[in-house]
Write an enzyme that holds these catalytic residues in place. Structure first.
Site, PDB file in Angstrom:
ATOM      1  CG  ASP A   1      -1.861  -1.148   1.282  1.00 18.47           C
ATOM      2  OD1 ASP A   1      -2.161  -1.701   0.204  1.00 18.47           O
ATOM      3  OD2 ASP A   1      -2.306  -1.508   2.387  1.00 18.47           O
TER       4      ASP A   1
HETATM    5  N1  URA Z   1      -1.116  -5.947   3.856  1.00 17.28           N
HETATM    6  C1  URA Z   1      -1.653  -4.712   3.857  1.00 17.28           C
HETATM    7  O1  URA Z   1      -2.719  -4.499   4.411  1.00 17.28           O
HETATM    8  N2  URA Z   1      -0.990  -3.732   3.229  1.00 17.28           N
HETATM    9  C2  URA Z   1       0.226  -3.901   2.618  1.00 17.28           C
HETATM   10  O2  URA Z   1       0.796  -2.964   2.085  1.00 17.28           O
HETATM   11  C3  URA Z   1       0.764  -5.194   2.639  1.00 17.28           C
HETATM   12  C4  URA Z   1       0.091  -6.201   3.260  1.00 17.28           C
END
Ligand code: URA
Length: 235
Positions: free
Chosen positions: A102
């Site tokens: 993310d």
């Molecule tokens: N899980 C998440 O919620 N976000 C990420 O960036 C990676 C794994």
């Protein structure tokens, strides 16, 4: 380049055995069989076949490990022209991230133009391990470790399983390491939501055994041949 060396580099066989293939009349250059040992070949301009099948040098790919910084998206192309993780790497090649983090997640992210390795590392059946350090708001339930062990419902067919190690907890805050073996969308955030907490800070400490080491956020390095070999052999 000598033909036997070229055949060995293409992965057909060893140099000595390549001489046997040549002597046996099984190798052709641009359709003409050659049997003379010591024949030279220009790989740029000549089609080399063994038993009628074309051979070629394996493609050289690029492999990078980036310490992904916050607020950078991990796609190769963004329709809104925002800066992406690919823009942080100085290369002419069309590389892309191996899976996604993310925008607000930091930590280990691999980038490459090797599609086969990307598939290997991202396919759930290969269970490539990824460890996150999570700081969350809200009290983690006492049985959080067990819940992760047996599986937490995140609204999908299969529950999410992993190894949770609590680092510290306060009244309304906590930190933990979570190791997962599948890469599902927003997985960590959904798991913590299911446990009744909200992820405040998410950092990927390790992916497929690789860490950021001394890299600061936004810095990257190329993988060495041992690391590439290890990644390929784990799939
Ligand atoms: N899980 C998440 O919620 N976000 C990420 O960036 C990676 C794994």
């Amino acid at each position: 380049m000598r033909l036997n060396k070229y055949l060995a580099r293409c992965g057909v066989t060893s140099r000595r055995k390549a001489d046997d293939l040549i002597a046996a009349g099984r190798v052709a250059l641009d359709g003409q069989t050659v049997t003379e040992l010591g024949t030279k070949v220009n790989p740029e301009s000549t089609t080399v076949t063994v038993d009628g099948a074309e051979v070629s040098l394996p493609q050289q790919y690029e492999y990078y490990l980036l310490h992904k910084p916050q607020d950078i998206i991990s796609t190769a192309d963004d329709p809104h022209d925002r800066k992406t993780v690919v823009d942080l790497i100085d290369t002419e090649r069309r590389i892309y991230p191996v899976g996604r983090l993310d925008a607000d997640t930091t930590g280990v992210l691999l980038l490459t133009d090797d599609g086969e390795l990307t598939n290997q590392l991202t396919h759930p059946s290969n269970e490539v391990s990824r460890t996150y350090e999570v700081i969350c708001e809200g009290a983690l339930p006492d049985n959080a470790v067990e819940q992760l062990h047996t599986g937490v419902d995140i609204g999908e067919e299969l529950p999410a399983q992993g190894d949770l190690g609590i680092l510290w907890t306060e009244e309304n805050k906590g930190a933990a390491h979570l190791t997962l073996r599948a890469g599902r969308y927003h997985e960590v955030k959904r798991i913590f939501a299911s446990l009744g907490c909200q992820v405040e800070r998410l950092h990927r400490v390790k992916f497929a055994g690789l860490t950021c080491g001394n890299l600061a956020q936004g810095e990257y390095r190329t993988l060495d041949s041992d690391e590439i070999h290890q990644l390929k052999s784990r799939g």
